[in-house]
Scaffold this motif. Structure first.
Motif, PDB file in Angstrom:
ATOM      1  N   UNK A 214       0.843  -1.203   0.000  1.00 18.08           N
ATOM      2  CA  UNK A 214       0.000   0.000   0.000  1.00 18.08           C
ATOM      3  C   UNK A 214       0.874   1.246   0.000  1.00 18.08           C
ATOM      4  N   UNK A 215       0.235   2.389  -0.181  1.00 18.60           N
ATOM      5  CA  UNK A 215       0.975   3.657  -0.097  1.00 18.60           C
ATOM      6  C   UNK A 215       0.239   4.595   0.841  1.00 18.60           C
ATOM      7  N   UNK A 216       1.007   5.545   1.371  1.00 23.93           N
ATOM      8  CA  UNK A 216       0.491   6.490   2.348  1.00 23.93           C
ATOM      9  C   UNK A 216       0.906   7.896   1.944  1.00 23.93           C
ATOM     10  N   UNK A 217      -0.053   8.819   1.965  1.00 27.36           N
ATOM     11  CA  UNK A 217       0.275  10.216   1.696  1.00 27.36           C
ATOM     12  C   UNK A 217       0.724  10.872   2.996  1.00 27.36           C
ATOM     13  N   UNK A 218       2.001  11.267   3.029  1.00 27.46           N
ATOM     14  CA  UNK A 218       2.524  11.872   4.259  1.00 27.46           C
ATOM     15  C   UNK A 218       2.090  13.327   4.405  1.00 27.46           C
ATOM     16  N   UNK A 219       1.770  13.987   3.274  1.00 29.68           N
ATOM     17  CA  UNK A 219       1.294  15.366   3.421  1.00 29.68           C
ATOM     18  C   UNK A 219      -0.128  15.370   3.986  1.00 29.68           C
ATOM     19  N   UNK A 220      -0.918  14.348   3.628  1.00 31.21           N
ATOM     20  CA  UNK A 220      -2.285  14.253   4.152  1.00 31.21           C
ATOM     21  C   UNK A 220      -2.310  13.691   5.569  1.00 31.21           C
ATOM     22  N   UNK A 221      -1.266  12.941   5.935  1.00 34.32           N
ATOM     23  CA  UNK A 221      -1.230  12.268   7.245  1.00 34.32           C
ATOM     24  C   UNK A 221       0.109  12.488   7.937  1.00 34.32           C
ATOM     25  N   UNK A 222       0.380  13.737   8.326  1.00 38.21           N
ATOM     26  CA  UNK A 222       1.704  14.042   8.877  1.00 38.21           C
ATOM     27  C   UNK A 222       2.043  13.259  10.146  1.00 38.21           C
ATOM     28  N   UNK A 223       1.018  12.857  10.900  1.00 34.38           N
ATOM     29  CA  UNK A 223       1.316  12.097  12.118  1.00 34.38           C
ATOM     30  C   UNK A 223       1.960  10.757  11.788  1.00 34.38           C
TER      31      UNK A 223
ATOM     32  N   UNK B  28       3.812  10.269   9.080  1.00 33.43           N
ATOM     33  CA  UNK B  28       5.169  10.598   8.643  1.00 33.43           C
ATOM     34  C   UNK B  28       6.077  10.672   9.875  1.00 33.43           C
ATOM     35  N   UNK B  29       5.563  11.288  10.951  1.00 27.85           N
ATOM     36  CA  UNK B  29       6.344  11.380  12.195  1.00 27.85           C
ATOM     37  C   UNK B  29       6.557  10.000  12.804  1.00 27.85           C
ATOM     38  N   UNK B  30       5.481   9.237  12.900  1.00 28.50           N
ATOM     39  CA  UNK B  30       5.563   7.905  13.505  1.00 28.50           C
ATOM     40  C   UNK B  30       6.618   7.056  12.809  1.00 28.50           C
ATOM     41  N   UNK B  31       6.553   7.037  11.473  1.00 26.19           N
ATOM     42  CA  UNK B  31       7.434   6.163  10.699  1.00 26.19           C
ATOM     43  C   UNK B  31       8.755   6.841  10.338  1.00 26.19           C
ATOM     44  N   UNK B  32       8.950   8.068  10.787  1.00 21.80           N
ATOM     45  CA  UNK B  32      10.197   8.758  10.537  1.00 21.80           C
ATOM     46  C   UNK B  32      10.475   8.976   9.067  1.00 21.80           C
ATOM     47  N   UNK B  33       9.447   9.384   8.324  1.00 19.83           N
ATOM     48  CA  UNK B  33       9.629   9.601   6.890  1.00 19.83           C
ATOM     49  C   UNK B  33      10.357  10.915   6.659  1.00 19.83           C
ATOM     50  N   UNK B  34      11.579  10.832   6.176  1.00 20.35           N
ATOM     51  CA  UNK B  34      12.353  12.038   5.886  1.00 20.35           C
ATOM     52  C   UNK B  34      11.728  12.756   4.704  1.00 20.35           C
ATOM     53  N   UNK B  35      11.558  14.051   4.835  1.00 21.73           N
ATOM     54  CA  UNK B  35      10.938  14.816   3.739  1.00 21.73           C
ATOM     55  C   UNK B  35       9.666  14.142   3.216  1.00 21.73           C
ATOM     56  N   UNK B  36       8.976  13.474   4.118  1.00 19.28           N
ATOM     57  CA  UNK B  36       7.700  12.891   3.720  1.00 19.28           C
ATOM     58  C   UNK B  36       7.778  11.730   2.754  1.00 19.28           C
ATOM     59  N   UNK B  37       8.944  11.089   2.618  1.00 18.04           N
ATOM     60  CA  UNK B  37       9.038   9.961   1.698  1.00 18.04           C
ATOM     61  C   UNK B  37       9.774   8.804   2.366  1.00 18.04           C
ATOM     62  N   UNK B  38       9.663   7.645   1.739  1.00 22.82           N
ATOM     63  CA  UNK B  38      10.351   6.481   2.275  1.00 22.82           C
ATOM     64  C   UNK B  38       9.431   5.287   2.275  1.00 22.82           C
ATOM     65  N   UNK B  39       9.799   4.275   3.038  1.00 18.85           N
ATOM     66  CA  UNK B  39       8.970   3.080   3.102  1.00 18.85           C
ATOM     67  C   UNK B  39       9.216   2.395   4.432  1.00 18.85           C
ATOM     68  N   UNK B  40       8.188   1.692   4.889  1.00 23.18           N
ATOM     69  CA  UNK B  40       8.335   0.862   6.071  1.00 23.18           C
ATOM     70  C   UNK B  40       7.684  -0.485   5.817  1.00 23.18           C
ATOM     71  N   UNK B  41       8.207  -1.487   6.512  1.00 25.01           N
ATOM     72  CA  UNK B  41       7.495  -2.746   6.637  1.00 25.01           C
ATOM     73  C   UNK B  41       6.901  -2.690   8.037  1.00 25.01           C
TER      74      UNK B  41
END
Length: 163
Positions: free
Chosen positions: A86-95, A97-110
């Motif tokens: 799946x994908x997640x919009x970090x601009x729409x869901x900044x919390x 982005x913080x939780x998963x530590x997305x730098x500049x709002x990008x990246x990936x997590x398992x």
């Protein structure tokens, strides 16, 4: 073809369950239980500040196919966990982005949504990095971090979707 059913933008009815037909659905308040939390296995969440490009989605779909084929081909036990992509919009869901530590709002997590919620984050950004991240997580090389308080943050800037 199948394309006709999917209306871009406007149309009423089916919009709210758009994730059901998506190869790589969006992780949202409406979809996250169905596509991730309530499913067996791990969630591979690609994060981008806006919707991923068709090219990114194609590459993610190729990776999904590759890992699915790998899992099917593996004869020894235990079988690798099911991967839900799946994908997640970090601009729409900044919390998130913080939780998963997305730098500049990008990246990936398992993300492992079961028992103890935890995630392994890729060091690099971009679809290519997802391959490495998932391989590592499946081979036990992922560095897993617990989700603070074992609770997911709220969705959206202010969740107004329900209105």
């Amino acid at each position: 073809g199948e394309e006709e059913k999917v209306s871009e933008g406007g149309g009423g009815g089916g919009e709210d369950r758009a994730w059901e037909n998506a190869e790589i659905p969006e992780f949202t308040e409406a979809s996250h239980r169905e596509i991730c939390m309530d499913k067996e296995g791990l969630c591979v969440i690609f994060m981008a500040s806006q919707a991923p490009s068709p090219k990114d989605l194609d590459q993610l779909a190729e990776l999904k196919a590759k890992f699915t084929a790998q899992a099917i081909a593996q004869k020894r036990s235990p079988k690798p966990p099911t991967l839900n992509w799946m994908w997640l919009s970090t601009s729409a869901n900044p919390q998130f982005a913080d939780l998963f530590g997305a730098e500049e709002g990008a990246g990936a997590v398992v993300f492992n949504p079961h028992k103890k919620m935890r995630f392994a984050r890729g060091e690099k950004v971009g679809v290519e990095a997802v391959d490495e991240l998932v391989q590592g997580a499946l081979q036990g090389d992922g560095r897993w971090k617990m989700v603070k308080g074992q609770k997911l943050p709220g969705f959206g800037l202010a969740s107004r979707d329900e209105l």
